[in-house]
Design a protein around this motif. Structure first.
Motif, PDB file in Angstrom:
ATOM      1  N   LYS A  78       0.825  -1.214   0.000  1.00 52.68           N
ATOM      2  CA  LYS A  78       0.000   0.000   0.000  1.00 52.68           C
ATOM      3  C   LYS A  78       0.858   1.262   0.000  1.00 52.68           C
ATOM      4  CE  LYS A  78      -0.585   0.361   5.021  1.00 52.68           C
ATOM      5  NZ  LYS A  78       0.192   1.600   5.144  1.00 52.68           N
ATOM      6  N   THR A  79       1.982   1.228   0.714  1.00 50.86           N
ATOM      7  CA  THR A  79       2.836   2.413   0.757  1.00 50.86           C
ATOM      8  C   THR A  79       3.397   2.718  -0.626  1.00 50.86           C
ATOM      9  OG1 THR A  79       3.440   1.901   3.046  1.00 50.86           O
ATOM     10  CG2 THR A  79       4.820   3.479   1.888  1.00 50.86           C
ATOM     11  N   SER A  80       3.747   1.680  -1.368  1.00 53.79           N
ATOM     12  CA  SER A  80       4.239   1.875  -2.738  1.00 53.79           C
ATOM     13  C   SER A  80       3.183   2.549  -3.599  1.00 53.79           C
ATOM     14  CB  SER A  80       4.637   0.530  -3.354  1.00 53.79           C
ATOM     15  OG  SER A  80       5.751  -0.022  -2.686  1.00 53.79           O
ATOM     16  N   VAL A  81       1.935   2.166  -3.411  1.00 55.38           N
ATOM     17  CA  VAL A  81       0.848   2.760  -4.191  1.00 55.38           C
ATOM     18  C   VAL A  81       0.694   4.242  -3.858  1.00 55.38           C
ATOM     19  CG1 VAL A  81      -1.672   2.805  -4.463  1.00 55.38           C
ATOM     20  CG2 VAL A  81      -0.431   0.639  -4.599  1.00 55.38           C
ATOM     21  N   LEU A  82       0.696   4.583  -2.569  1.00 56.61           N
ATOM     22  CA  LEU A  82       0.552   5.982  -2.168  1.00 56.61           C
ATOM     23  C   LEU A  82       1.717   6.826  -2.701  1.00 56.61           C
ATOM     24  CD1 LEU A  82      -0.616   5.403   1.503  1.00 56.61           C
ATOM     25  CD2 LEU A  82      -1.904   6.698  -0.197  1.00 56.61           C
ATOM     26  N   VAL A  83       2.923   6.321  -2.581  1.00 57.30           N
ATOM     27  CA  VAL A  83       4.105   7.051  -3.035  1.00 57.30           C
ATOM     28  C   VAL A  83       4.090   7.201  -4.555  1.00 57.30           C
ATOM     29  CG1 VAL A  83       6.628   6.919  -3.246  1.00 57.30           C
ATOM     30  CG2 VAL A  83       5.524   6.437  -1.053  1.00 57.30           C
ATOM     31  N   GLU A 112       8.486   8.171   6.605  1.00 61.50           N
ATOM     32  CA  GLU A 112       8.818   7.183   5.573  1.00 61.50           C
ATOM     33  C   GLU A 112       8.246   7.607   4.228  1.00 61.50           C
ATOM     34  OE1 GLU A 112       8.039   2.506   4.338  1.00 61.50           O
ATOM     35  OE2 GLU A 112       7.347   3.221   6.291  1.00 61.50           O
ATOM     36  N   MET A 113       6.999   8.109   4.251  1.00 64.66           N
ATOM     37  CA  MET A 113       6.368   8.589   3.015  1.00 64.66           C
ATOM     38  C   MET A 113       7.208   9.706   2.387  1.00 64.66           C
ATOM     39  SD  MET A 113       3.358   7.094   2.384  1.00 64.66           S
ATOM     40  CE  MET A 113       2.105   6.144   3.253  1.00 64.66           C
ATOM     41  N   LYS A 114       7.595  10.682   3.210  1.00 64.97           N
ATOM     42  CA  LYS A 114       8.385  11.812   2.704  1.00 64.97           C
ATOM     43  C   LYS A 114       9.700  11.329   2.097  1.00 64.97           C
ATOM     44  CE  LYS A 114       6.657  15.047   6.211  1.00 64.97           C
ATOM     45  NZ  LYS A 114       6.994  15.793   7.448  1.00 64.97           N
ATOM     46  N   GLU A 115      10.350  10.399   2.795  1.00 64.91           N
ATOM     47  CA  GLU A 115      11.640   9.882   2.320  1.00 64.91           C
ATOM     48  C   GLU A 115      11.483   9.167   0.985  1.00 64.91           C
ATOM     49  OE1 GLU A 115      15.181   6.789   3.738  1.00 64.91           O
ATOM     50  OE2 GLU A 115      13.574   7.333   5.128  1.00 64.91           O
ATOM     51  N   ARG A 116      10.462   8.323   0.886  1.00 63.40           N
ATOM     52  CA  ARG A 116      10.268   7.551  -0.345  1.00 63.40           C
ATOM     53  C   ARG A 116       9.817   8.436  -1.505  1.00 63.40           C
ATOM     54  NH1 ARG A 116       7.489   1.769   0.920  1.00 63.40           N
ATOM     55  NH2 ARG A 116       7.595   1.747  -1.359  1.00 63.40           N
ATOM     56  N   LEU A 119      12.750  10.059  -3.081  1.00 65.03           N
ATOM     57  CA  LEU A 119      13.597   9.173  -3.890  1.00 65.03           C
ATOM     58  C   LEU A 119      12.976   8.833  -5.242  1.00 65.03           C
ATOM     59  CD1 LEU A 119      14.770   6.688  -1.085  1.00 65.03           C
ATOM     60  CD2 LEU A 119      16.105   8.527  -2.131  1.00 65.03           C
ATOM     61  N   LEU A 120      11.767   9.322  -5.485  1.00 70.52           N
ATOM     62  CA  LEU A 120      11.108   9.030  -6.760  1.00 70.52           C
ATOM     63  C   LEU A 120      11.899   9.632  -7.922  1.00 70.52           C
ATOM     64  CD1 LEU A 120       7.326   9.621  -5.903  1.00 70.52           C
ATOM     65  CD2 LEU A 120       8.363   7.447  -6.582  1.00 70.52           C
ATOM     66  N   PRO A 121      11.921   8.951  -9.078  1.00 68.57           N
ATOM     67  CA  PRO A 121      12.656   9.484 -10.236  1.00 68.57           C
ATOM     68  C   PRO A 121      11.993  10.753 -10.784  1.00 68.57           C
ATOM     69  CG  PRO A 121      11.366   7.546 -10.850  1.00 68.57           C
ATOM     70  CD  PRO A 121      11.310   7.649  -9.356  1.00 68.57           C
ATOM     71  N   ASN A 122      12.809  11.615 -11.359  1.00 68.72           N
ATOM     72  CA  ASN A 122      12.351  12.842 -12.031  1.00 68.72           C
ATOM     73  C   ASN A 122      11.622  13.799 -11.099  1.00 68.72           C
ATOM     74  OD1 ASN A 122      13.289  11.656 -14.484  1.00 68.72           O
ATOM     75  ND2 ASN A 122      11.317  10.590 -14.700  1.00 68.72           N
ATOM     76  N   LEU A 123      11.950  13.724  -9.802  1.00 66.92           N
ATOM     77  CA  LEU A 123      11.290  14.603  -8.835  1.00 66.92           C
ATOM     78  C   LEU A 123      12.338  15.513  -8.212  1.00 66.92           C
ATOM     79  CD1 LEU A 123       8.415  15.019  -7.661  1.00 66.92           C
ATOM     80  CD2 LEU A 123       9.106  13.616  -5.736  1.00 66.92           C
ATOM     81  N   THR A 124      12.125  16.815  -8.326  1.00 71.77           N
ATOM     82  CA  THR A 124      13.092  17.756  -7.762  1.00 71.77           C
ATOM     83  C   THR A 124      12.933  17.826  -6.246  1.00 71.77           C
ATOM     84  OG1 THR A 124      11.596  19.656  -7.901  1.00 71.77           O
ATOM     85  CG2 THR A 124      12.934  19.156  -9.854  1.00 71.77           C
ATOM     86  N   PRO A 125      14.013  18.171  -5.537  1.00 71.23           N
ATOM     87  CA  PRO A 125      13.910  18.317  -4.080  1.00 71.23           C
ATOM     88  C   PRO A 125      12.835  19.312  -3.667  1.00 71.23           C
ATOM     89  CG  PRO A 125      16.209  18.327  -4.761  1.00 71.23           C
ATOM     90  CD  PRO A 125      15.396  18.380  -6.022  1.00 71.23           C
ATOM     91  N   GLY A 126      12.671  20.368  -4.428  1.00 71.18           N
ATOM     92  CA  GLY A 126      11.653  21.376  -4.118  1.00 71.18           C
ATOM     93  C   GLY A 126      10.248  20.814  -4.216  1.00 71.18           C
ATOM     94  N   ALA A 127      10.019  19.970  -5.241  1.00 73.01           N
ATOM     95  CA  ALA A 127       8.698  19.369  -5.418  1.00 73.01           C
ATOM     96  C   ALA A 127       8.383  18.417  -4.268  1.00 73.01           C
ATOM     97  CB  ALA A 127       8.634  18.629  -6.747  1.00 73.01           C
ATOM     98  N   ALA A 128       9.382  17.639  -3.852  1.00 73.24           N
ATOM     99  CA  ALA A 128       9.174  16.697  -2.750  1.00 73.24           C
ATOM    100  C   ALA A 128       8.836  17.430  -1.463  1.00 73.24           C
ATOM    101  CB  ALA A 128      10.419  15.837  -2.556  1.00 73.24           C
TER     102      ALA A 128
END
Length: 742
Positions: A78-83, A112-116, A119-128
């Motif tokens: 489920k966490t993978s789906v949310l992320v 954990e959600m924030k950390e994962r 780490l998503l591809p093509n995501l800037t630190p600002g967007a995260a």
């Protein structure tokens, strides 16, 4: 102690083959999504990062607008789906990260959600960083702070209990309730949005304490955690400009662990999403185990009724456990009626099925578990951190806790309480009586037991000390008879108590405890306000029953007291070395604490009637509560369904190995194997009123004898025949239909 053996089925099961889950297909995004699809680039980037989603997960991740319920079975990702859905909204739909709100129930999960997400591809630190991922309380506290709410957050449970105790004293309530019970009542009424004017009449004393408690918080400028949500709901309901601002900002709201949502949290979420309807919730109705904290199963079960356009997706592939473990979980939980029907599939095959055993007592059970752990450690196949020992309630851990200390195995107890069982406030006065029987001049013990004579402790001890200076007595407690203002019957009670201490000093400790309870202690607890049949009262009875079970092992009071002292010393040493062992230690925890976690090897202890399911569920019709009126049958059914969900959660924590132990005797009484296990193997259970069950039995083969005996242990099933105790003829294995009262 019985020989330690594990079997492929619980005692009483003739079918030795355990349930097995279907093996899941291994197809994933790499084969399910072609490069020609518009969003293929996003899934390819996930795959490069090692994330391969199955068909149901892909469907959930692709969902954009409107309400959706994602029913995520145990270990289904489920966490993978949310992320990944968060990343999908950002990368594929170009959603502003500030428009996404992700709410969960613990800071650990939020972090954990924030950390994962980061780490998503093509995501800037600002967007995260722009994404709001936090707990309910953290999110709504931020809103309150922005509107000028600067109260101090009252987070210390001890501070709250001290204040409630002081308020109860001011109101002359005595010990009508324990402080934690009052706080639990207050919290329950708040999260269920029950005004103080609607409290039941039988909780009037608690209501008065609640009003004083609220007054104290206002006066000292404090808020507790429930207040954060209460004040937020009031604020948003009355400040439509602020509410509209939040609705415009948070266009996409996601809620994790939705089955744990209480009414107040649900109403807040509905306020935020009323305009957009973009509410994406993930949860599992089969893992609703926090109803005592206000969680309500009907929110997830009736989601499509509340949101008529809602879509539902089932995540039914378990990536955590082997097929036999998932299969057992499926067979246990399917007997709940109020649930979304689903059967999990598994991705790990194994020839090792869950193992069962039937130790005689909980102390034998503890030895079985520890010896099995030591054997695995000795051959080098496991490390300490691979093991988790799960139990139903804190009281159920006494024997295993002591055995871990005796064998000096490193362990961490995840109950929020690292005290010995013998330090429980209900247990201590009994032990003080035992110490006083050994040494009538033990003033510390005297200090701990005088309250049971209905005399104020400080006043009593001051008098005893003063009188001792004048004339020492062999039994200093007799000084209390001279306390001014005592009635004649109180003087008699003091003399009776001293006489009782003289009579019991040479008895076995279990007999002494029974005698103390029968003579005055059970009545003392009852007259101190525990007059209603409540979960709290049953918990106290269970605690004292467990004390008796512990004392049964010792021949003398001095042996028992010496053992307790040794346990205390060992625990002190353990605490001092705790930091060194936390990286590699056995986990000891309640099933509630284990939710969301996974372990290579799990020991689920206490899988017997009265423990799991707990006696408070079996006798739920006797419990007084502040909830809606229900028939006895409804109360029992609801309580048993929650217990079955607990069993399911416990089972599905295991990744590779699962050992389930069902003691034959619990606190001196014979108990049956948990109905949840028997049901899972398709066996009839004799545990419900008026029902009948077919059980394994020795049947006399003589035509002139009707003798039979129930088979109670796995060891008995290994023999082919035995002698009949009635006619000395030959008995053979067979079956017998019995009623629930047999």
């Amino acid at each position: 102690m019985q020989p330690r053996q594990f079997f492929n089925s619980p005692i009483g099961i003739t079918n030795k083959e355990g349930p097995d889950a279907m093996f899941a297909e291994t197809s994933n995004s790499a084969t399910l999504i072609s490069n020609q699809e518009k969003d293929a680039a996003y899934f390819r980037s996930l795959e490069i990062s090692g994330i391969f989603l199955n068909a149901s997960q892909i469907e959930a991740v692709r969902h954009k607008d409107g309400p959706m319920l994602t029913l995520a079975g145990a270990g289904s990702g489920k966490t993978s789906v949310l992320v990944c859905r968060t990343g999908y909204l950002l990368n594929v739909h170009n959603v502003d990260p500030r428009q996404i709100l992700l709410v969960t129930f613990s800071k650990k999960a939020a972090d954990e959600m924030k950390e994962r997400i980061g780490l998503l591809p093509n995501l800037t630190p600002g967007a995260a960083k722009g994404i709001q991922a936090s707990t309910f309380h953290s999110f709504f506290l931020t809103i309150l702070r922005s509107r000028g709410y600067h109260q101090e957050i009252l987070s210390s449970e001890r501070q709250k209990q001290i204040m409630i105790k002081q308020i109860m004293k001011e109101l002359g309530m005595g010990d009508t309730y324990q402080p934690e019970t009052v706080l639990q009542l207050i919290s329950s009424h708040k999260v269920n949005m029950i005004k103080d004017t609607a409290w039941p009449k039988e909780t009037e004393d608690a209501r008065k304490a609640y009003l004083k408690y609220e007054e104290w918080k206002r006066r000292t400028n404090k808020l507790d955690f429930d207040d954060i949500l209460v004040e937020s709901y009031e604020l948003l309901s009355n400040n439509l400009v602020l509410l509209q601002t939040l609705r415009n900002r948070f266009q996409y709201v996601m809620v994790d662990e939705f089955q744990d949502t209480n009414l107040l949290q649900y109403e807040l979420i509905k306020l935020l999403t009323a305009k957009s309807q973009n509410l994406f919730v993930v949860g599992d109705d089969d893992q609703t185990i926090y109803t005592f904290n206000g969680a309500r199963n009907e929110f997830i079960l009736n989601f499509d009724k509340q949101f008529e356009t809602a879509k539902t997706i089932f995540l039914d592939i378990n990536y955590r456990s082997t097929t036999p473990i998932v299969g057992l979980g499926n067979e246990v939980i399917k007997h709940n009626r109020k649930r979304k029907v689903k059967m999990l599939k598994a991705t790990k095959k194994s020839v090792l099925s869950p193992q069962y055993c039937r130790p005689a007592t909980t102390d034998d059970e503890a030895k079985w578990v520890i010896n099995d752990i030591k054997e695995k450690l000795a051959i080098g196949s496991h490390r300490y951190a691979d093991f988790a020992i799960l139990h139903r309630t804190a009281n159920n851990s006494r024997a295993i806790f002591e055995q871990l200390i005796i064998d000096k195995l490193p362990f961490i107890q995840f109950t929020g309480n690292d005290k010995l069982f013998y330090e429980h406030w209900t247990v201590k006065p009994i032990l003080d009586h035992l110490r006083l029987a050994l040494n009538p001049r033990d003033f510390d013990a005297m200090d701990g037991m005088v309250g049971t004579l209905y005399i104020a402790r400080e006043k009593a001890m001051d008098l005893i000390w003063n009188e001792e200076q004048k004339a020492k007595k062999k039994y200093p407690l007799i000084h209390l008879a001279t306390l001014p203002g005592l009635k004649s019957f109180q003087v008699e009670k003091i003399k009776e108590r001293i006489k009782l201490m003289k009579e019991v000093k040479d008895l076995e400790p279990q007999s002494v405890i029974k005698k103390l309870r029968q003579s005055f202690y059970d009545k003392y607890l009852e007259t101190e306000g525990l007059k209603q049949a409540t979960v709290h009262k049953e918990d106290l009875k269970e605690t004292l029953d467990e004390l008796e079970a512990s004392a049964k092992r010792f021949a003398t009071i001095s042996d028992f007291i010496r053992f307790i002292q040794e346990m205390s010393e060992q625990l002190t040493l353990l605490k001092n070395s705790k930091k060194q062992t936390e990286s590699d230690a056995i986990s000891l925890m309640t099933i509630h604490k284990a939710k969301g976690l996974e372990f290579r090897t799990v020991y689920l202890i206490g899988a017997s009637e009265g423990i799991l399911p707990h006696i408070t569920a079996i006798e739920a019709e006797k419990i007084e509560d502040a909830g809606p009126k229900q028939s006895a049958k409804e109360k029992i059914e609801m309580a048993l369904e929650e217990e079955r969900r607990l069993a399911y959660v416990g089972i599905t924590r295991a990744m590779e190995e699962l050992y389930i132990l069902s003691p034959s005797f619990y606190r001196g009484k014979k108990v049956e194997v948990s109905r949840f296990l028997l049901e899972a193997f398709g066996a009839q259970s004799a545990n419900t009123n008026g029902s009948k069950a077919t059980v394994l039995a020795w049947i006399c083969s003589s035509a002139k004898c009707n003798g039979w005996q129930r088979i109670m242990t796995h060891e008995e099933t290994e023999s082919e025949t035995k002698e009949c105790p009635f006619c000395s003829g030959e008995m053979k294995k067979g079956s017998k239909e019995i009623s629930s009262k047999s």
